[in-house]
Design a protein around this motif. Structure first.
Motif, mmCIF file in Angstrom:
data_model
loop_
_atom_site.group_PDB
_atom_site.id
_atom_site.type_symbol
_atom_site.label_atom_id
_atom_site.label_comp_id
_atom_site.label_asym_id
_atom_site.label_seq_id
_atom_site.Cartn_x
_atom_site.Cartn_y
_atom_site.Cartn_z
ATOM 1 N N ALA A 81 -8.462 9.580 -9.424
ATOM 2 C CA ALA A 81 -9.847 9.298 -9.793
ATOM 3 C C ALA A 81 -9.992 8.393 -11.011
ATOM 4 C CB ALA A 81 -10.590 10.612 -10.003
ATOM 5 N N PRO A 82 -9.189 8.538 -12.076
ATOM 6 C CA PRO A 82 -9.413 7.643 -13.222
ATOM 7 C C PRO A 82 -8.879 6.226 -13.004
ATOM 8 C CG PRO A 82 -8.225 9.660 -13.856
ATOM 9 C CD PRO A 82 -8.174 9.541 -12.373
ATOM 10 N N ALA A 83 -8.097 6.018 -11.959
ATOM 11 C CA ALA A 83 -7.448 4.720 -11.758
ATOM 12 C C ALA A 83 -8.484 3.661 -11.400
ATOM 13 C CB ALA A 83 -6.402 4.822 -10.654
ATOM 14 N N ASP A 123 8.070 6.619 -8.263
ATOM 15 C CA ASP A 123 7.244 5.760 -9.108
ATOM 16 C C ASP A 123 6.407 4.812 -8.247
ATOM 17 O OD1 ASP A 123 8.122 6.817 -11.511
ATOM 18 O OD2 ASP A 123 9.815 5.425 -11.660
ATOM 19 N N GLY A 124 5.171 4.566 -8.698
ATOM 20 C CA GLY A 124 4.286 3.664 -7.977
ATOM 21 C C GLY A 124 3.340 4.368 -7.030
ATOM 22 N N PHE A 125 3.582 5.660 -6.763
ATOM 23 C CA PHE A 125 2.706 6.411 -5.872
ATOM 24 C C PHE A 125 1.698 7.198 -6.709
ATOM 25 C CE2 PHE A 125 6.176 5.196 -3.270
ATOM 26 C CZ PHE A 125 5.658 5.073 -1.996
ATOM 27 N N PRO A 126 0.476 7.400 -6.173
ATOM 28 C CA PRO A 126 -0.638 7.843 -7.002
ATOM 29 C C PRO A 126 -0.422 9.097 -7.841
ATOM 30 C CG PRO A 126 -1.453 7.074 -4.896
ATOM 31 C CD PRO A 126 0.040 7.047 -4.807
ATOM 32 N N LEU A 127 0.207 10.150 -7.307
ATOM 33 C CA LEU A 127 0.290 11.398 -8.059
ATOM 34 C C LEU A 127 1.127 11.297 -9.320
ATOM 35 C CD1 LEU A 127 -0.993 12.451 -5.442
ATOM 36 C CD2 LEU A 127 0.438 14.484 -5.669
#
Length: 303
Positions: free
Chosen positions: A149-151, A199-203
């Motif tokens: 959400a903050p992204a 790395d690079g994935f949303p969570l």
């Protein structure tokens, strides 16, 4: 040469004057003359000639005007075919989704669109880094993507509708001491071994936020993207993990607890190129996705 210029030439041959053509097409005589000049520039022989005050077609002009009838007929047929394609309710619609959304939403989509006359679905799983999702809209009509959400939002080159704003919970093995707490904070979980996505994935951003809030580096021991595998690893005592609340199947050996102190929520969005929803079948599938998402969300609230 374009369709409009050919039509003007045809009308000139039938009506016999620039003024009459202008009246028929609801434009000025100067606009008609300009289009005729543009058409003439692309031709090696004269298309019109003067007979007194009248502008008439030469033999070449008459031949091209005859061909214009075939062009208009072909264009009308093409427009009819396109209109039928756009309005076809059972057209093929391709949908891509990351794994957890696919596992949850694809069955609901297949059941909801199983009746006669429904769109023909072509489903695919695509587990990519967050920034790669918009590129998938080149290959699929609809793309289910996730972001924290903050992204930052998705680029303006794609249209976006949000299906779910899904909480992220801490997954613990059944019997773990922390399951006694109704809600966890970063300090409660920071000293535990962790299973995270690559790395690079949303969570991953939420995992990093936990470390920042607890003011310590997390002990990341495993990196696994597929949540069904994550659940098995958590149940076997491999570590704690973040797991989506609604789009992962319950596991008897895993207990989920909500997380406070960091923003632990992700958006599940549908991305598509704006022109794709001109098709009725695509709009139908998009509506069904929203209906399925509402059922997931409302089912959790009822529970």
């Amino acid at each position: 040469m374009d369709e409009r210029q050919l039509r003007i030439l045809r009308e000139l041959g039938e009506l016999g004057s620039v003024t009459a053509v202008a009246d028929a097409l609801l434009v000025t005589p100067s606009a008609i003359s300009q289009q005729l000049r543009l058409l003439q520039r692309s031709m090696p022989v004269p298309l019109t000639e003067r007979q007194g005050r009248r502008l008439v077609l030469t033999d070449a002009g008459q031949a091209l005007a005859g061909a214009a009838i075939e062009v208009e007929s072909a264009m009308a047929k093409a427009r009819h075919i396109v209109d039928a394609y756009v309005d076809r309710p059972d057209g093929s619609v391709s949908v891509a989704a990351f794994h957890s959304a696919a596992a949850t939403l694809f069955p609901l989509l297949l059941k909801g669109l199983a009746g006669p006359g429904s769109p023909r679905l072509a489903l695919a799983d695509e587990d990519v880094e967050q920034e790669q999702f918009p590129r998938l809209t080149r290959d699929y009509d609809l793309v289910l993507a996730h972001r924290l959400a903050p992204a930052p939002g998705w680029p303006g080159t794609v249209a976006v509708t949000t299906l779910l704003r899904e909480p992220l919970d801490v997954a613990l093995p059944a019997g773990h001491p922390l399951t006694a707490l109704p809600r966890l904070r970063p300090g409660d979980v920071a000293d535990q071994p962790w299973i995270t996505v690559h790395d690079g994935f949303p969570l991953m951003a939420t995992v990093e936020a936990i470390a920042t809030a607890a003011n310590r580096r997390l002990d990341i021991v495993h990196r696994i993207n597929e949540f069904t595998v994550v659940a098995e690893a958590v149940a076997a005592g491999g570590g704690l993990a973040l797991m989506p609340r609604w789009t992962t199947r319950p596991h008897p050996g895993v207990v989920l607890r909500p997380l406070s102190g960091v923003h632990a929520r992700r958006h599940i969005d549908v991305l598509h190129r704006p022109e794709r929803t001109a098709r009725r079948a695509v709009r139908t599938v998009l509506t069904e996705l929203h209906r399925a998402a509402a059922a997931i969300r409302d089912g959790d609230a009822a529970g």
